[in-house]
Design a protein around this motif. Structure first.
Motif, PDB file in Angstrom:
ATOM      1  N   HIS A   1       0.862  -1.191   0.000  1.00  0.00           N
ATOM      2  CA  HIS A   1       0.000   0.000   0.000  1.00  0.00           C
ATOM      3  C   HIS A   1       0.895   1.236   0.000  1.00  0.00           C
ATOM      4  CE1 HIS A   1      -3.642   2.369   0.979  1.00  0.00           C
ATOM      5  NE2 HIS A   1      -2.784   3.125   1.653  1.00  0.00           N
ATOM      6  N   ILE A   2       0.886   1.971  -1.092  1.00  0.00           N
ATOM      7  CA  ILE A   2       1.769   3.132  -1.238  1.00  0.00           C
ATOM      8  C   ILE A   2       0.985   4.417  -1.007  1.00  0.00           C
ATOM      9  CG2 ILE A   2       3.357   4.373  -2.743  1.00  0.00           C
ATOM     10  CD1 ILE A   2       4.288   1.554  -2.020  1.00  0.00           C
ATOM     11  N   ASP A   3       1.355   5.153   0.022  1.00  0.00           N
ATOM     12  CA  ASP A   3       0.824   6.495   0.240  1.00  0.00           C
ATOM     13  C   ASP A   3       1.916   7.509  -0.061  1.00  0.00           C
ATOM     14  OD1 ASP A   3      -1.726   5.717   0.986  1.00  0.00           O
ATOM     15  OD2 ASP A   3      -1.232   5.606   3.118  1.00  0.00           O
ATOM     16  N   VAL A   4       1.496   8.727  -0.388  1.00  0.00           N
ATOM     17  CA  VAL A   4       2.440   9.802  -0.688  1.00  0.00           C
ATOM     18  C   VAL A   4       2.179  10.957   0.268  1.00  0.00           C
ATOM     19  CG1 VAL A   4       3.258  11.441  -2.411  1.00  0.00           C
ATOM     20  CG2 VAL A   4       2.604   9.123  -3.115  1.00  0.00           C
ATOM     21  N   HIS A   5       3.172  11.282   1.077  1.00  0.00           N
ATOM     22  CA  HIS A   5       3.058  12.341   2.075  1.00  0.00           C
ATOM     23  C   HIS A   5       3.520  13.672   1.474  1.00  0.00           C
ATOM     24  CE1 HIS A   5       2.629   9.357   5.429  1.00  0.00           C
ATOM     25  NE2 HIS A   5       3.201   8.607   4.503  1.00  0.00           N
ATOM     26  N   VAL A   6       2.768  14.714   1.741  1.00  0.00           N
ATOM     27  CA  VAL A   6       3.036  16.044   1.193  1.00  0.00           C
ATOM     28  C   VAL A   6       3.618  16.933   2.278  1.00  0.00           C
ATOM     29  CG1 VAL A   6       2.042  18.075   0.065  1.00  0.00           C
ATOM     30  CG2 VAL A   6       1.099  15.785  -0.406  1.00  0.00           C
ATOM     31  N   VAL A   7       4.823  17.457   2.007  1.00  0.00           N
ATOM     32  CA  VAL A   7       5.466  18.395   2.931  1.00  0.00           C
ATOM     33  C   VAL A   7       5.646  19.720   2.192  1.00  0.00           C
ATOM     34  CG1 VAL A   7       7.445  18.860   4.412  1.00  0.00           C
ATOM     35  CG2 VAL A   7       6.692  16.493   4.049  1.00  0.00           C
ATOM     36  N   PRO A   8       4.864  20.737   2.525  1.00  0.00           N
ATOM     37  CA  PRO A   8       4.964  22.024   1.824  1.00  0.00           C
ATOM     38  C   PRO A   8       6.304  22.711   2.067  1.00  0.00           C
ATOM     39  CG  PRO A   8       2.931  21.862   3.113  1.00  0.00           C
ATOM     40  CD  PRO A   8       3.812  20.742   3.552  1.00  0.00           C
ATOM     41  N   ALA A   9       6.595  23.679   1.218  1.00  0.00           N
ATOM     42  CA  ALA A   9       7.808  24.479   1.378  1.00  0.00           C
ATOM     43  C   ALA A   9       7.740  25.291   2.674  1.00  0.00           C
ATOM     44  CB  ALA A   9       7.967  25.405   0.178  1.00  0.00           C
ATOM     45  N   THR A  10       8.908  25.545   3.248  1.00  0.00           N
ATOM     46  CA  THR A  10       9.020  26.363   4.453  1.00  0.00           C
ATOM     47  C   THR A  10      10.095  27.425   4.224  1.00  0.00           C
ATOM     48  OG1 THR A  10      10.722  24.949   5.435  1.00  0.00           O
ATOM     49  CG2 THR A  10       8.419  24.374   5.880  1.00  0.00           C
ATOM     50  N   ASP A  11      10.261  28.300   5.199  1.00  0.00           N
ATOM     51  CA  ASP A  11      11.325  29.307   5.091  1.00  0.00           C
ATOM     52  C   ASP A  11      12.692  28.628   5.042  1.00  0.00           C
ATOM     53  OD1 ASP A  11       9.472  31.325   5.141  1.00  0.00           O
ATOM     54  OD2 ASP A  11       9.655  31.689   7.304  1.00  0.00           O
ATOM     55  N   GLU A  12      12.831  27.532   5.771  1.00  0.00           N
ATOM     56  CA  GLU A  12      14.118  26.817   5.796  1.00  0.00           C
ATOM     57  C   GLU A  12      14.343  26.011   4.521  1.00  0.00           C
ATOM     58  OE1 GLU A  12      11.806  26.584   8.234  1.00  0.00           O
ATOM     59  OE2 GLU A  12      12.769  28.035   9.582  1.00  0.00           O
ATOM     60  N   CYS A  13      13.256  25.505   3.938  1.00  0.00           N
ATOM     61  CA  CYS A  13      13.350  24.688   2.721  1.00  0.00           C
ATOM     62  C   CYS A  13      12.329  25.185   1.705  1.00  0.00           C
ATOM     63  CB  CYS A  13      13.109  23.214   3.027  1.00  0.00           C
ATOM     64  SG  CYS A  13      13.070  22.186   1.548  1.00  0.00           S
ATOM     65  N   PRO A  14      12.783  25.851   0.652  1.00  0.00           N
ATOM     66  CA  PRO A  14      11.854  26.453  -0.308  1.00  0.00           C
ATOM     67  C   PRO A  14      11.325  25.483  -1.357  1.00  0.00           C
ATOM     68  CG  PRO A  14      14.102  26.956  -0.949  1.00  0.00           C
ATOM     69  CD  PRO A  14      14.193  26.166   0.332  1.00  0.00           C
ATOM     70  N   TYR A  15      11.207  24.205  -1.001  1.00  0.00           N
ATOM     71  CA  TYR A  15      10.750  23.196  -1.952  1.00  0.00           C
ATOM     72  C   TYR A  15       9.593  22.394  -1.378  1.00  0.00           C
ATOM     73  CZ  TYR A  15      15.481  24.089  -3.691  1.00  0.00           C
ATOM     74  OH  TYR A  15      16.632  24.681  -4.134  1.00  0.00           O
ATOM     75  N   LEU A  16       8.788  21.865  -2.258  1.00  0.00           N
ATOM     76  CA  LEU A  16       7.708  20.948  -1.909  1.00  0.00           C
ATOM     77  C   LEU A  16       8.254  19.523  -1.962  1.00  0.00           C
ATOM     78  CD1 LEU A  16       4.616  20.278  -1.571  1.00  0.00           C
ATOM     79  CD2 LEU A  16       4.513  20.261  -4.066  1.00  0.00           C
ATOM     80  N   ARG A  17       7.992  18.737  -0.913  1.00  0.00           N
ATOM     81  CA  ARG A  17       8.465  17.358  -0.868  1.00  0.00           C
ATOM     82  C   ARG A  17       7.282  16.398  -0.979  1.00  0.00           C
ATOM     83  NH1 ARG A  17      14.121  18.326  -0.573  1.00  0.00           N
ATOM     84  NH2 ARG A  17      14.594  19.617   1.237  1.00  0.00           N
ATOM     85  N   LEU A  18       7.468  15.329  -1.742  1.00  0.00           N
ATOM     86  CA  LEU A  18       6.524  14.219  -1.774  1.00  0.00           C
ATOM     87  C   LEU A  18       7.307  12.967  -1.401  1.00  0.00           C
ATOM     88  CD1 LEU A  18       4.615  14.940  -5.135  1.00  0.00           C
ATOM     89  CD2 LEU A  18       4.041  15.729  -2.822  1.00  0.00           C
ATOM     90  N   VAL A  19       6.863  12.280  -0.343  1.00  0.00           N
ATOM     91  CA  VAL A  19       7.606  11.140   0.189  1.00  0.00           C
ATOM     92  C   VAL A  19       6.666   9.948   0.328  1.00  0.00           C
ATOM     93  CG1 VAL A  19       9.165  10.344   2.005  1.00  0.00           C
ATOM     94  CG2 VAL A  19       8.969  12.801   1.537  1.00  0.00           C
ATOM     95  N   THR A  20       7.114   8.782  -0.122  1.00  0.00           N
ATOM     96  CA  THR A  20       6.277   7.588  -0.024  1.00  0.00           C
ATOM     97  C   THR A  20       6.353   6.957   1.358  1.00  0.00           C
ATOM     98  OG1 THR A  20       8.012   6.033  -0.723  1.00  0.00           O
ATOM     99  CG2 THR A  20       6.683   7.055  -2.469  1.00  0.00           C
ATOM    100  N   SER A  21       5.340   6.161   1.657  1.00  0.00           N
ATOM    101  CA  SER A  21       5.404   5.195   2.753  1.00  0.00           C
ATOM    102  C   SER A  21       4.692   3.939   2.273  1.00  0.00           C
ATOM    103  CB  SER A  21       4.752   5.730   4.035  1.00  0.00           C
ATOM    104  OG  SER A  21       3.364   5.938   3.845  1.00  0.00           O
ATOM    105  N   GLY A  22       5.189   2.797   2.698  1.00  0.00           N
ATOM    106  CA  GLY A  22       4.607   1.520   2.287  1.00  0.00           C
ATOM    107  C   GLY A  22       5.531   0.676   1.438  1.00  0.00           C
ATOM    108  N   MET A  23       6.392   1.313   0.659  1.00  0.00           N
ATOM    109  CA  MET A  23       7.366   0.570  -0.143  1.00  0.00           C
ATOM    110  C   MET A  23       8.246  -0.307   0.746  1.00  0.00           C
ATOM    111  SD  MET A  23      10.340   2.158  -2.594  1.00  0.00           S
ATOM    112  CE  MET A  23      11.509   1.115  -3.483  1.00  0.00           C
ATOM    113  N   SER A  24       8.577   0.191   1.924  1.00  0.00           N
ATOM    114  CA  SER A  24       9.495  -0.513   2.826  1.00  0.00           C
ATOM    115  C   SER A  24       8.820  -1.623   3.625  1.00  0.00           C
ATOM    116  CB  SER A  24      10.132   0.482   3.791  1.00  0.00           C
ATOM    117  OG  SER A  24       9.141   1.129   4.582  1.00  0.00           O
ATOM    118  N   ASP A  25       7.514  -1.825   3.445  1.00  0.00           N
ATOM    119  CA  ASP A  25       6.839  -2.895   4.175  1.00  0.00           C
ATOM    120  C   ASP A  25       7.393  -4.267   3.809  1.00  0.00           C
ATOM    121  OD1 ASP A  25       5.256  -1.206   5.571  1.00  0.00           O
ATOM    122  OD2 ASP A  25       3.366  -1.785   4.652  1.00  0.00           O
TER     123      ASP A  25
END
Length: 241
Positions: A60-84
């Motif tokens: 089961h692959i979900d994709v977590h969304v981490v918006p940009a911040t002042d410290e990191c000006p990028y949007l991150r998309l990170v999976t979970s479930g691949m490592s199961d």
């Protein structure tokens, strides 16, 4: 897209596209989602949302969304479930068995449901989910420097997108401690970045090696941020690479 995977060498042999023979296997659920979520928030910032799968095959692959911040000006998309499940890494190869993947996008990349109706916005998510499931569907593995073409023959990820393949690399725009998560049950999860490639860059990597491509990236200050229209580091000039 249907895929059949040849054995992937430590140098990153290409993954060929043919047909899948495995039957559909419903996923049993994510074993470490809370620990992975906490790891993401500890190192990258608050998770603003998760793209959940409705129907999952094997994992089961979900994709977590981490918006940009002042410290990191990028949007991150990170999976979970691949490592199961562990990847099918050959016994003689010293490489991670458990992995999650991420892509880094410009802060203003459209990620709404309406925006995802346009494949030019959705393709990084599709790429993440496809590659996260790939090792388990085809009893293979992904590791540093492995390259994966988008089909056979390869084709662009979306209309107007020049990239038609990707390479697996350690993330370089994240804190150092983000790359590895040691779980209480003894499992170690490695987090790797997916960086899309132009056809010429894929050819350069396959004809030479990963280091040659990465040297070109360093020379042009290309990191793991997906920038459509970025410099093609293997574009022929004056008839030479």
């Amino acid at each position: 897209m249907t895929i059949e995977v040849d054995d992937v060498s430590p140098g990153g042999s290409p993954i060929l596209v043919h047909s899948r023979e495995k039957d559909f296997t419903p996923a049993q659920g994510e074993s470490h989602i809370e620990e992975i979520s906490a790891h993401i928030e500890r190192h990258l910032g608050p998770i603003s949302g998760v793209f959940h799968e409705i129907i999952s095959d094997i994992v089961h692959i979900d994709v977590h969304v981490v918006p940009a911040t002042d410290e990191c000006p990028y949007l991150r998309l990170v999976t979970s479930g691949m490592s199961d499940l562990p990847m099918s890494v050959p016994d003689e190869v010293d490489a991670p068995r458990h992995m999650e993947l991420m892509v880094t996008l410009p802060a203003d990349w459209p990620i709404t449901q309406d925006a995802f109706e346009d494949e030019r916005n959705y393709w990084p998510v599709r790429l993440l989910k496809t590659l996260a499931r790939l090792p388990h569907e085809y009893d293979t593995w992904l590791g540093f420097g492995h390259t994966i073409p988008n089909g056979h023959p390869s084709e662009p990820y979306a209309p107007g997108v020049g990239f038609d393949g990707a390479i697996v690399l350690p993330p370089v725009t994240t804190p150092d401690d983000f790359g590895t998560l040691a779980l209480e049950d003894g499992t170690t999860i490695e987090f790797m970045a997916i960086v899309p490639l132009y056809p010429e860059e894929m050819d350069l990597k396959l004809k030479k090696d990963s280091e040659t491509l990465l040297d070109r990236f360093d020379a042009k200050n290309i990191q793991d941020v997906i920038q459509p229209g970025r410099t093609n580091v293997a574009k022929k000039r004056f008839g030479l690479f």
